[in-house]
Motif scaffolding. Structure first.
Motif, PDB file in Angstrom:
ATOM      1  N   TRP A 279       0.822  -1.135   0.025  1.00 38.21           N
ATOM      2  CA  TRP A 279       0.120  -0.010  -0.090  1.00 38.21           C
ATOM      3  C   TRP A 279       0.816   1.195  -0.124  1.00 38.21           C
ATOM      4  N   ARG A 280       2.120   1.312   0.707  1.00 41.48           N
ATOM      5  CA  ARG A 280       2.971   2.424   0.731  1.00 41.48           C
ATOM      6  C   ARG A 280       3.361   2.605  -0.541  1.00 41.48           C
ATOM      7  N   LEU A 281       3.892   1.617  -1.384  1.00 43.03           N
ATOM      8  CA  LEU A 281       4.230   1.791  -2.913  1.00 43.03           C
ATOM      9  C   LEU A 281       3.037   2.236  -3.801  1.00 43.03           C
ATOM     10  N   ALA A 282       1.902   1.811  -3.499  1.00 40.73           N
ATOM     11  CA  ALA A 282       0.613   2.327  -4.490  1.00 40.73           C
ATOM     12  C   ALA A 282       0.372   3.541  -4.091  1.00 40.73           C
ATOM     13  N   GLN A 283       0.832   4.337  -2.916  1.00 41.66           N
ATOM     14  CA  GLN A 283       0.618   5.516  -2.902  1.00 41.66           C
ATOM     15  C   GLN A 283       1.539   6.638  -3.281  1.00 41.66           C
ATOM     16  N   ALA A 284       2.773   6.025  -3.866  1.00 38.27           N
ATOM     17  CA  ALA A 284       3.917   6.728  -4.281  1.00 38.27           C
ATOM     18  C   ALA A 284       3.355   7.391  -5.649  1.00 38.27           C
ATOM     19  N   PRO A 285       3.640   8.804  -5.833  1.00 37.96           N
ATOM     20  CA  PRO A 285       3.083   9.145  -7.007  1.00 37.96           C
ATOM     21  C   PRO A 285       4.065   9.296  -7.878  1.00 37.96           C
ATOM     22  N   ILE A 286       3.847   9.147  -9.306  1.00 39.52           N
ATOM     23  CA  ILE A 286       4.881   9.255 -10.561  1.00 39.52           C
ATOM     24  C   ILE A 286       5.700  10.419 -10.389  1.00 39.52           C
TER      25      ILE A 286
END
Length: 327
Positions: A279-286
């Motif tokens: 989930w942390r990775l999923a919330q990392a923006p481009i």
């Protein structure tokens, strides 16, 4: 029923995912930030398997055709109901005909990349292989297997009573922070081909930040950083992979498999992001940077227990506030 009045690209109906379908060659799909969706469902009294809307590009604007409880979780955004601000990670209620708008956050340093809208009763699209999750490749699940667009009408299931409006939760980004030098840190287990890379490459893998490139999506996050060099050329047959696996193509720039990833691949595997940190990775923006932190099996299990403990505490606290408990 809710109706979409405005919709950015790639908003989709998602639930916990199509669990158990990998053996049929079908990806998991589901919410990229599973804890955010789970929290939203708790705040509106939904079952764990209920579906919500994953929002990747703002704005999103909907009209409630009937009165309903709702909650907005996940990434920071500015949510307004008929022009009045709505608190994030908090139970709220809309009257019939009310308009909810999710827009870009006002804060300069906003957190996150994906927001979630949960409505009491859940988004009631048909089940496909045991899930309502949308997988765009293959047009499986969700609303006609596609991304949502303005004009769509989404049915809502039968609602149960949830916590009263104004009840909120502390997000896991605050309750369970993890960063190195101010950069989000992901715990990684070394994978099968880890020892087949040069010493310098392994040192760079752990020691340098990695940038998330624009070629990233729900299928996989492509990273830019130091070139990872194998001790000798690696040629592998296709084999099973799961979300979190970090593969290294011939160019030496890693790809992290995400929710919509195919169930097999042939690139070497240098590591796997633990499930509790996806989930942390999923919330990392481009364009943002991440760091990898080496971990072991026991630490990965402890991280899973900590995340499960956060969700269990939220469930316990909210159950005490439900109308049934008050009675």
């Amino acid at each position: 029923m809710i109706r979409l009045l405005a919709c950015g690209a790639l908003a989709t109906v998602q639930d916990r995912g199509r669990l158990g379908a990998l053996r049929w060659g079908v990806g998991t799909a589901g919410a990229m930030d599973a804890p955010a969706l789970a929290a939203g469902n708790l705040l509106v009294g939904n079952a764990d398997e209920a579906a919500g809307i994953e929002v990747q590009v703002l704005p999103l604007e909907i009209r409630f055709e009937a009165a309903a409880a709702f909650a907005v979780t996940g990434a920071d955004c500015t949510a307004t109901l008929d022009g009045v601000l709505v608190l994030p990670w908090t139970a709220a209620r809309a009257r019939a005909g009310a308009t909810l708008r999710l827009d870009r956050p006002a804060a300069f340093r906003a957190w996150g990349a994906r927001s979630y809208l949960c409505v009491a009763g859940g988004i009631d699209v048909p089940m496909v292989l045991g899930s309502r999750a949308t997988q765009l490749r293959g047009a499986i699940g969700g609303l006609e297997g596609r991304a949502l667009r303005a004009g769509d009408a989404l049915p809502v299931g039968r609602a149960a009573e949830g916590p009263p409006p104004g009840t909120g939760l502390v997000p896991p980004a605050i309750a369970l922070p993890r960063a190195v030098d101010g950069v989000p840190a992901l715990r990684v287990l070394p994978a099968a081909e880890y020892d087949r890379y040069t010493t310098d490459s392994l040192a760079a893998f752990w020691g340098e930040p990695w940038r998330i490139t624009p070629q990233s999506d729900r299928y996989g996050f492509r990273l830019a950083g130091p070139t990872l060099v194998p001790l000798r050329p690696l040629e592998l047959r296709s084999h099973g992979i799961v979300p979190g696996v970090i593969q290294v193509p011939h160019g030496g720039q890693p790809i992290i498999q995400m929710c919509d990833a195919q169930p097999s691949g042939g690139y070497p595997k240098i590591g796997t992001v633990i499930e509790a940190d996806l989930w942390r990775l999923a919330q990392a923006p481009i364009g943002s940077r991440i760091r990898f932190v080496e971990t072991g099996w026991d630490e990965a299990l402890a991280a899973r227990d900590a995340l499960d403990g956060w969700l269990a505490a939220a469930r316990r606290d909210l159950s005490c506030l439900s109308p049934r408990s008050a009675a």
